[in-house]
Write a protein that holds these residues in place. Structure first.
Motif, PDB file in Angstrom:
ATOM      1  N   ALA A 115     -34.764 107.742 -53.102  1.00 41.53           N
ATOM      2  CA  ALA A 115     -34.382 106.531 -52.872  1.00 41.53           C
ATOM      3  C   ALA A 115     -32.886 106.362 -53.034  1.00 41.53           C
ATOM      4  CB  ALA A 115     -34.877 105.738 -54.409  1.00 41.53           C
ATOM      5  N   LYS A 116     -32.154 105.211 -52.220  1.00 42.64           N
ATOM      6  CA  LYS A 116     -30.874 105.012 -51.978  1.00 42.64           C
ATOM      7  C   LYS A 116     -30.377 104.267 -52.988  1.00 42.64           C
ATOM      8  CE  LYS A 116     -30.886 106.235 -46.978  1.00 42.64           C
ATOM      9  NZ  LYS A 116     -30.871 105.965 -45.445  1.00 42.64           N
ATOM     10  N   GLU A 117     -31.355 103.104 -53.261  1.00 46.55           N
ATOM     11  CA  GLU A 117     -30.869 102.247 -54.343  1.00 46.55           C
ATOM     12  C   GLU A 117     -31.947 101.692 -55.060  1.00 46.55           C
ATOM     13  OE1 GLU A 117     -27.913  98.071 -54.395  1.00 46.55           O
ATOM     14  OE2 GLU A 117     -27.500  99.662 -52.885  1.00 46.55           O
ATOM     15  N   GLY A 157     -26.466 106.531 -63.324  1.00 46.25           N
ATOM     16  CA  GLY A 157     -25.338 106.556 -62.290  1.00 46.25           C
ATOM     17  C   GLY A 157     -25.604 107.519 -61.161  1.00 46.25           C
ATOM     18  N   ARG A 158     -26.747 108.144 -60.877  1.00 49.70           N
ATOM     19  CA  ARG A 158     -26.959 108.818 -59.647  1.00 49.70           C
ATOM     20  C   ARG A 158     -27.246 108.255 -58.438  1.00 49.70           C
ATOM     21  NH1 ARG A 158     -31.750 112.422 -62.453  1.00 49.70           N
ATOM     22  NH2 ARG A 158     -31.878 110.436 -63.688  1.00 49.70           N
ATOM     23  N   LYS A 159     -27.703 106.870 -58.463  1.00 53.70           N
ATOM     24  CA  LYS A 159     -27.810 105.973 -57.473  1.00 53.70           C
ATOM     25  C   LYS A 159     -27.464 104.604 -58.107  1.00 53.70           C
ATOM     26  CE  LYS A 159     -29.184 108.988 -54.716  1.00 53.70           C
ATOM     27  NZ  LYS A 159     -30.630 109.225 -54.157  1.00 53.70           N
ATOM     28  N   PRO A 160     -27.045 103.491 -56.979  1.00 52.75           N
ATOM     29  CA  PRO A 160     -26.894 102.187 -57.298  1.00 52.75           C
ATOM     30  C   PRO A 160     -28.071 101.620 -57.783  1.00 52.75           C
ATOM     31  CG  PRO A 160     -25.792 102.782 -54.994  1.00 52.75           C
ATOM     32  CD  PRO A 160     -26.945 103.992 -55.623  1.00 52.75           C
ATOM     33  N   VAL A 161     -27.887 100.882 -59.168  1.00 51.87           N
ATOM     34  CA  VAL A 161     -28.707  99.930 -59.542  1.00 51.87           C
ATOM     35  C   VAL A 161     -28.233  98.376 -59.503  1.00 51.87           C
ATOM     36  CG1 VAL A 161     -30.146  99.334 -61.289  1.00 51.87           C
ATOM     37  CG2 VAL A 161     -29.457 101.572 -60.999  1.00 51.87           C
ATOM     38  N   THR A 177     -38.372  83.354 -55.978  1.00 51.71           N
ATOM     39  CA  THR A 177     -38.973  82.953 -54.834  1.00 51.71           C
ATOM     40  C   THR A 177     -39.010  84.470 -53.989  1.00 51.71           C
ATOM     41  OG1 THR A 177     -37.347  82.121 -53.322  1.00 51.71           O
ATOM     42  CG2 THR A 177     -38.767  80.676 -54.866  1.00 51.71           C
ATOM     43  N   PRO A 178     -40.253  84.634 -53.452  1.00 49.69           N
ATOM     44  CA  PRO A 178     -40.260  85.999 -52.321  1.00 49.69           C
ATOM     45  C   PRO A 178     -38.950  85.779 -51.325  1.00 49.69           C
ATOM     46  CG  PRO A 178     -42.521  85.104 -52.602  1.00 49.69           C
ATOM     47  CD  PRO A 178     -41.550  84.054 -53.309  1.00 49.69           C
ATOM     48  N   LYS A 179     -38.670  84.676 -50.862  1.00 47.41           N
ATOM     49  CA  LYS A 179     -37.467  84.673 -49.904  1.00 47.41           C
ATOM     50  C   LYS A 179     -36.317  84.969 -50.579  1.00 47.41           C
ATOM     51  CE  LYS A 179     -35.356  81.285 -46.905  1.00 47.41           C
ATOM     52  NZ  LYS A 179     -35.100  79.824 -46.409  1.00 47.41           N
ATOM     53  N   GLU A 180     -35.958  84.441 -51.829  1.00 45.94           N
ATOM     54  CA  GLU A 180     -34.929  84.989 -52.623  1.00 45.94           C
ATOM     55  C   GLU A 180     -34.896  86.528 -52.863  1.00 45.94           C
ATOM     56  OE1 GLU A 180     -33.769  81.140 -55.446  1.00 45.94           O
ATOM     57  OE2 GLU A 180     -35.277  82.619 -56.206  1.00 45.94           O
ATOM     58  N   VAL A 181     -35.957  87.181 -53.237  1.00 46.59           N
ATOM     59  CA  VAL A 181     -35.908  88.326 -53.169  1.00 46.59           C
ATOM     60  C   VAL A 181     -35.849  89.133 -52.090  1.00 46.59           C
ATOM     61  CG1 VAL A 181     -37.496  90.326 -54.267  1.00 46.59           C
ATOM     62  CG2 VAL A 181     -37.454  88.392 -55.428  1.00 46.59           C
ATOM     63  N   LEU A 182     -36.471  88.814 -51.012  1.00 44.20           N
ATOM     64  CA  LEU A 182     -36.277  89.316 -49.645  1.00 44.20           C
ATOM     65  C   LEU A 182     -34.610  89.241 -49.183  1.00 44.20           C
ATOM     66  CD1 LEU A 182     -37.309  90.433 -47.107  1.00 44.20           C
ATOM     67  CD2 LEU A 182     -37.774  88.250 -46.267  1.00 44.20           C
ATOM     68  N   GLU A 183     -34.171  88.154 -49.478  1.00 44.16           N
ATOM     69  CA  GLU A 183     -32.621  88.185 -49.051  1.00 44.16           C
ATOM     70  C   GLU A 183     -31.848  89.046 -49.651  1.00 44.16           C
ATOM     71  OE1 GLU A 183     -31.032  86.201 -46.782  1.00 44.16           O
ATOM     72  OE2 GLU A 183     -33.061  85.698 -46.069  1.00 44.16           O
ATOM     73  N   GLN A 184     -32.175  89.556 -51.209  1.00 42.77           N
ATOM     74  CA  GLN A 184     -31.481  90.508 -51.835  1.00 42.77           C
ATOM     75  C   GLN A 184     -31.944  92.052 -51.118  1.00 42.77           C
ATOM     76  OE1 GLN A 184     -29.594  89.977 -54.598  1.00 42.77           O
ATOM     77  NE2 GLN A 184     -29.735  87.906 -54.156  1.00 42.77           N
ATOM     78  N   ILE A 185     -33.013  92.048 -50.694  1.00 46.18           N
ATOM     79  CA  ILE A 185     -33.375  93.447 -50.067  1.00 46.18           C
ATOM     80  C   ILE A 185     -32.768  93.502 -48.623  1.00 46.18           C
ATOM     81  CG2 ILE A 185     -35.344  94.424 -48.722  1.00 46.18           C
ATOM     82  CD1 ILE A 185     -37.045  93.094 -50.913  1.00 46.18           C
ATOM     83  N   LYS A 186     -32.369  92.429 -47.976  1.00 43.10           N
ATOM     84  CA  LYS A 186     -31.834  92.620 -46.825  1.00 43.10           C
ATOM     85  C   LYS A 186     -30.335  92.910 -47.105  1.00 43.10           C
ATOM     86  CE  LYS A 186     -34.738  89.548 -43.830  1.00 43.10           C
ATOM     87  NZ  LYS A 186     -34.764  88.070 -43.001  1.00 43.10           N
ATOM     88  N   THR A 187     -29.696  92.462 -48.090  1.00 46.21           N
ATOM     89  CA  THR A 187     -28.380  92.381 -48.417  1.00 46.21           C
ATOM     90  C   THR A 187     -27.996  93.954 -48.642  1.00 46.21           C
ATOM     91  OG1 THR A 187     -28.070  90.117 -49.037  1.00 46.21           O
ATOM     92  CG2 THR A 187     -26.504  91.803 -49.909  1.00 46.21           C
ATOM     93  N   ILE A 188     -28.881  94.630 -49.493  1.00 47.96           N
ATOM     94  CA  ILE A 188     -28.950  96.100 -49.920  1.00 47.96           C
ATOM     95  C   ILE A 188     -29.255  96.666 -48.673  1.00 47.96           C
ATOM     96  CG2 ILE A 188     -29.939  97.761 -51.109  1.00 47.96           C
ATOM     97  CD1 ILE A 188     -30.739  95.866 -53.190  1.00 47.96           C
ATOM     98  N   ASP A 189     -30.215  96.578 -47.788  1.00 48.73           N
ATOM     99  CA  ASP A 189     -30.513  97.285 -46.654  1.00 48.73           C
ATOM    100  C   ASP A 189     -29.334  97.237 -45.536  1.00 48.73           C
ATOM    101  OD1 ASP A 189     -32.382  98.604 -44.674  1.00 48.73           O
ATOM    102  OD2 ASP A 189     -31.990  96.904 -43.543  1.00 48.73           O
ATOM    103  N   GLY A 190     -28.426  96.126 -45.457  1.00 48.00           N
ATOM    104  CA  GLY A 190     -27.354  96.096 -44.502  1.00 48.00           C
ATOM    105  C   GLY A 190     -26.157  96.711 -45.103  1.00 48.00           C
ATOM    106  N   ARG A 191     -26.140  96.980 -46.579  1.00 46.49           N
ATOM    107  CA  ARG A 191     -24.976  97.506 -47.150  1.00 46.49           C
ATOM    108  C   ARG A 191     -25.466  99.246 -46.745  1.00 46.49           C
ATOM    109  NH1 ARG A 191     -25.167  95.442 -51.674  1.00 46.49           N
ATOM    110  NH2 ARG A 191     -26.527  97.005 -53.011  1.00 46.49           N
ATOM    111  N   LEU A 192     -26.725  99.477 -46.843  1.00 46.60           N
ATOM    112  CA  LEU A 192     -27.025 101.104 -46.686  1.00 46.60           C
ATOM    113  C   LEU A 192     -26.902 101.527 -45.359  1.00 46.60           C
ATOM    114  CD1 LEU A 192     -30.104 100.918 -48.972  1.00 46.60           C
ATOM    115  CD2 LEU A 192     -27.942 102.107 -49.588  1.00 46.60           C
ATOM    116  N   LYS A 193     -26.735 100.688 -44.393  1.00 43.67           N
ATOM    117  CA  LYS A 193     -26.736 101.064 -42.991  1.00 43.67           C
ATOM    118  C   LYS A 193     -25.330 101.458 -42.541  1.00 43.67           C
ATOM    119  CE  LYS A 193     -30.891  98.732 -41.265  1.00 43.67           C
ATOM    120  NZ  LYS A 193     -31.348  97.611 -40.635  1.00 43.67           N
TER     121      LYS A 193
END
Length: 354
Positions: A299-301, A322-326, A338-354
């Motif tokens: 996992a990356k995060e 401390g081995r990966k970001p949480v 809401t699922p939409k709110e959690v999805l936005e968090q996922i997209k934010t993390i995914d954008g940061r990982l790219k």
């Protein structure tokens, strides 16, 4: 298995408790768990059981100690402020090595807070359910079917390890209705209760149920022995569900009602090509450290989703070390993410990982 029945979460717990051999219930009404007590008041007397609405939560939990000490399967239920009143008695039960099952259908807090769903009692359940050195097993259902299955498991674990077990639900799960199956052929497991206060009739040495040790060395030995038992529980009883985690770059850690929202967000993110999965703790203590550990390297995060300001996230961070970001996302005050709110968090993390 029987045909499926449409059942409310609170009533599912009560039905399963009776099926598991519970014959005593002591409690006090509080929203949003009152249907559980109401169901027991109606059904327990029909099978020769005992229902008693105590004068307070404090009285109820001490009745639980008395019934449990006799080897009877006993249940109490409440919601967040009521559990706070019960914590001294829960400590007495743990300190007396007495099995019992305690249900907390969480509501918003602190104080009287509100009657909407919450997960803000995680710290109380897993870290500080009373004074002294002790644990209780904490189980978190996420469906009404699990309200049935995990209630039966709770009674078995309480008897096997002679300790209190808490079912940590919330107002959403307690009030929602879903189809459930209950095995009509199920028979409660039998455990050795030779320790219990059942009357010795001058035929054996009398048993003693006690949590008072005036000699500090005796108390220390008792606690050390109890923690040796906890080590066994930690190694044998960790439970969780792993969902789409084998190739996941982002792993959500979420339990109970929040995990239902998180699962929907995971499915939406997968449909958009984002590699995300979920680890759903079923036991909150023992926390499923081993499952998270398996995916530290791949996992990356990690993203913890809760209906609180962040409580279980502490255990996720301790495990990841401390081995990966949480990251954390939560709603509080009785608001369900809401699922939409959690999805936005996922997209934010995914954008940061790219």
């Amino acid at each position: 298995m029987s045909e499926k029945l449409l059942m409310k979460g609170n009533e599912a717990i009560a039905t399963a408790a009776i099926k598991a051999g519970c014959r005593c219930f002591f409690g006090y009404p509080i929203t949003p768990q009152t249907e559980l007590a109401a169901f027991m008041s109606r059904e327990l007397p029909k099978i020769g059981g005992t229902f008693l609405q105590a004068e307070s939560e404090i009285a109820a939990i001490n009745m639980v100690l008395g019934a449990g000490a006799s080897g009877v399967r006993v249940l109490t239920s409440s919601s967040s402020p009521g559990i706070s009143l019960k914590t001294e008695g829960i400590s007495y039960i743990a300190g007396s090595d007495v099995p019992a099952v305690i249900v907390n259908v969480q509501r918003g807090g602190p104080g009287l807070g509100g009657i909407q769903p919450s997960q803000a009692d995680y710290w109380q359940a897993t870290k500080a359910t009373g004074h002294g050195d002790f644990h209780l097993i904490v189980i978190a259902p996420s469906t009404v079917q699990e309200m049935v299955d995990l209630t039966i498991l709770a009674f078995d674990l309480a008897d096997e390890y002679r300790m209190p077990v808490m079912i940590l639900a919330d107002g959403m799960l307690g009030q929602m209705m879903e189809p459930v199956s209950i095995d009509e052929n199920y028979q409660p497991k039998q455990f050795d209760n030779s320790w219990a206060l059942t009357g010795h009739k001058n035929e054996r040495k009398h048993n003693v149920i006690n949590s008072l040790y005036l000699t500090p060395q005796d108390l220390e030995k008792t606690i050390n022995d109890r923690f040796a038992k906890y080590d066994i529980i930690n190694s044998k009883e960790q439970r969780c569900e792993e969902y789409l985690v084998d190739d996941a770059d982002i792993i959500i850690v979420s339990y109970g009602a929040s995990s239902r929202v998180s699962r929907s967000a995971v499915n939406s993110a997968r449909a958009q090509g984002i590699k995300v999965g979920m680890i759903r703790p079923i036991t909150l203590w023992p926390f499923p450290v081993d499952a998270i550990e398996k995916y530290i390297d791949s996992a990356k995060e990690f993203l913890c989703v809760e209906m609180s300001k962040g409580q279980m996230v502490d255990d996720v961070r301790l495990t990841v070390n401390g081995r990966k970001p949480v990251s954390f996302f939560g709603r509080t005050g009785g608001i369900i993410p809401t699922p939409k709110e959690v999805l936005e968090q996922i997209k934010t993390i995914d954008g940061r990982l790219k």
